[in-house]
Write a protein that holds these residues in place. Sequence first.
Motif, PDB file in Angstrom:
ATOM      1  N   SER A 164      42.143  31.885  39.995  1.00  0.00           N
ATOM      2  CA  SER A 164      43.339  32.380  40.029  1.00  0.00           C
ATOM      3  C   SER A 164      44.341  31.126  39.197  1.00  0.00           C
ATOM      4  N   ARG A 165      43.927  29.981  39.473  1.00  0.00           N
ATOM      5  CA  ARG A 165      44.695  28.832  38.954  1.00  0.00           C
ATOM      6  C   ARG A 165      44.264  28.919  37.207  1.00  0.00           C
ATOM      7  N   LEU A 166      43.148  29.399  37.035  1.00  0.00           N
ATOM      8  CA  LEU A 166      42.820  29.427  35.541  1.00  0.00           C
ATOM      9  C   LEU A 166      43.568  31.011  34.945  1.00  0.00           C
ATOM     10  N   GLY A 167      44.104  31.602  35.641  1.00  0.00           N
ATOM     11  CA  GLY A 167      45.103  32.730  35.316  1.00  0.00           C
ATOM     12  C   GLY A 167      43.998  33.959  35.129  1.00  0.00           C
ATOM     13  N   ARG A 168      42.912  33.922  36.028  1.00  0.00           N
ATOM     14  CA  ARG A 168      41.748  35.183  35.778  1.00  0.00           C
ATOM     15  C   ARG A 168      41.731  35.835  37.142  1.00  0.00           C
TER      16      ARG A 168
ATOM     17  N   VAL B 264      32.287  20.856  29.085  1.00  0.00           N
ATOM     18  CA  VAL B 264      33.795  20.907  29.356  1.00  0.00           C
ATOM     19  C   VAL B 264      34.122  20.771  30.612  1.00  0.00           C
ATOM     20  N   THR B 265      35.068  19.878  30.976  1.00  0.00           N
ATOM     21  CA  THR B 265      35.621  19.705  32.321  1.00  0.00           C
ATOM     22  C   THR B 265      37.073  20.266  32.238  1.00  0.00           C
ATOM     23  N   VAL B 266      37.375  21.239  33.307  1.00  0.00           N
ATOM     24  CA  VAL B 266      38.714  21.631  33.186  1.00  0.00           C
ATOM     25  C   VAL B 266      39.233  21.382  34.523  1.00  0.00           C
ATOM     26  N   PHE B 267      40.630  20.967  34.458  1.00  0.00           N
ATOM     27  CA  PHE B 267      41.268  20.507  36.052  1.00  0.00           C
ATOM     28  C   PHE B 267      42.348  21.506  36.145  1.00  0.00           C
ATOM     29  N   ALA B 268      42.595  22.443  37.108  1.00  0.00           N
ATOM     30  CA  ALA B 268      43.499  23.197  37.404  1.00  0.00           C
ATOM     31  C   ALA B 268      44.159  22.493  38.565  1.00  0.00           C
ATOM     32  N   PHE B 269      45.419  22.567  38.479  1.00  0.00           N
ATOM     33  CA  PHE B 269      46.191  21.904  39.873  1.00  0.00           C
ATOM     34  C   PHE B 269      46.700  23.082  40.650  1.00  0.00           C
ATOM     35  N   ASP B 270      46.653  22.549  42.087  1.00  0.00           N
ATOM     36  CA  ASP B 270      47.355  23.510  42.904  1.00  0.00           C
ATOM     37  C   ASP B 270      48.624  23.695  43.217  1.00  0.00           C
TER      38      ASP B 270
ATOM     39  N   LEU C  32      46.535  23.449  32.231  1.00  0.00           N
ATOM     40  CA  LEU C  32      45.170  23.018  32.496  1.00  0.00           C
ATOM     41  C   LEU C  32      44.930  21.835  31.664  1.00  0.00           C
ATOM     42  N   VAL C  33      43.985  20.811  32.135  1.00  0.00           N
ATOM     43  CA  VAL C  33      43.487  19.480  31.430  1.00  0.00           C
ATOM     44  C   VAL C  33      42.082  19.959  31.012  1.00  0.00           C
ATOM     45  N   LEU C  34      41.650  19.949  29.807  1.00  0.00           N
ATOM     46  CA  LEU C  34      40.551  20.107  29.428  1.00  0.00           C
ATOM     47  C   LEU C  34      39.817  18.686  28.868  1.00  0.00           C
ATOM     48  N   VAL C  35      38.794  18.033  29.277  1.00  0.00           N
ATOM     49  CA  VAL C  35      38.246  16.880  28.951  1.00  0.00           C
ATOM     50  C   VAL C  35      36.799  17.212  28.372  1.00  0.00           C
ATOM     51  N   ALA C  36      36.390  16.798  27.189  1.00  0.00           N
ATOM     52  CA  ALA C  36      34.909  16.927  26.854  1.00  0.00           C
ATOM     53  C   ALA C  36      34.689  15.625  25.772  1.00  0.00           C
ATOM     54  N   GLN C  37      33.510  15.573  25.556  1.00  0.00           N
ATOM     55  CA  GLN C  37      32.910  14.344  24.766  1.00  0.00           C
ATOM     56  C   GLN C  37      32.861  15.003  23.235  1.00  0.00           C
TER      57      GLN C  37
END
Length: 197
Positions: A97-101, A138-144, A172-177
């Motif tokens: 739900s936080r990802l909009g899906r 990829v790391t995705v951070f979604a906030f409550d 959404l915060v995305l972090v990757a190498q």
Amino acid sequence: MSDRELPPDSEFDLRVRAELSLAFEPGEPPDSLLRQRPALWSRRGFQRGLAAVLLTGGGSGAVMALRPPALVRDAIEHEYDERALRGNFMDPRPLLSRLGRTGAAAALPGIPQLMRPCDLGGRLAYHLTTFFERGGMVTVFAFDQPVDLREGGGWWNRAYWQVVRASNGAPLVLVAQKKTALAVATAALLGPAPPGG
């Protein structure tokens, strides 16, 4: 050579000595003949010091201007600390739900490696580390709760980051190498919604 061995003074020598004795009073030489101290700003040491201060200040200002928001820096540090952690520690519905899906057929993007709630800068965040076949991890951070993050991206602390908006408008915060991983993740997260979602 002693004074006895010197040749006698010529008439020219005597005249020059007489003229010089009239030109300058005996004692201290005039100030115009002495070396003048240069002004402070024209000294090389001062110029080099000033250049070093300006370059340091300009470099620090550039770094501070390119620095991501505090929440993004916390996310990058959190991702680094939990990079090797794997597992599913939560129900995927709040994360979806936080990802909009939403919907019965909604699925997590990529191949999920880690799902867990975590504390990020004093806020509850949903941490999703997922693998994309053509991009990488990829790391995705979604906030409550709602957070104030502007869209943007960059490179900080040996990681690429990007802030995007989910279809529901939440950041959404995305972090990757790898930068290509961010592009693939952004396309998967913001692309067409899966059937039923």
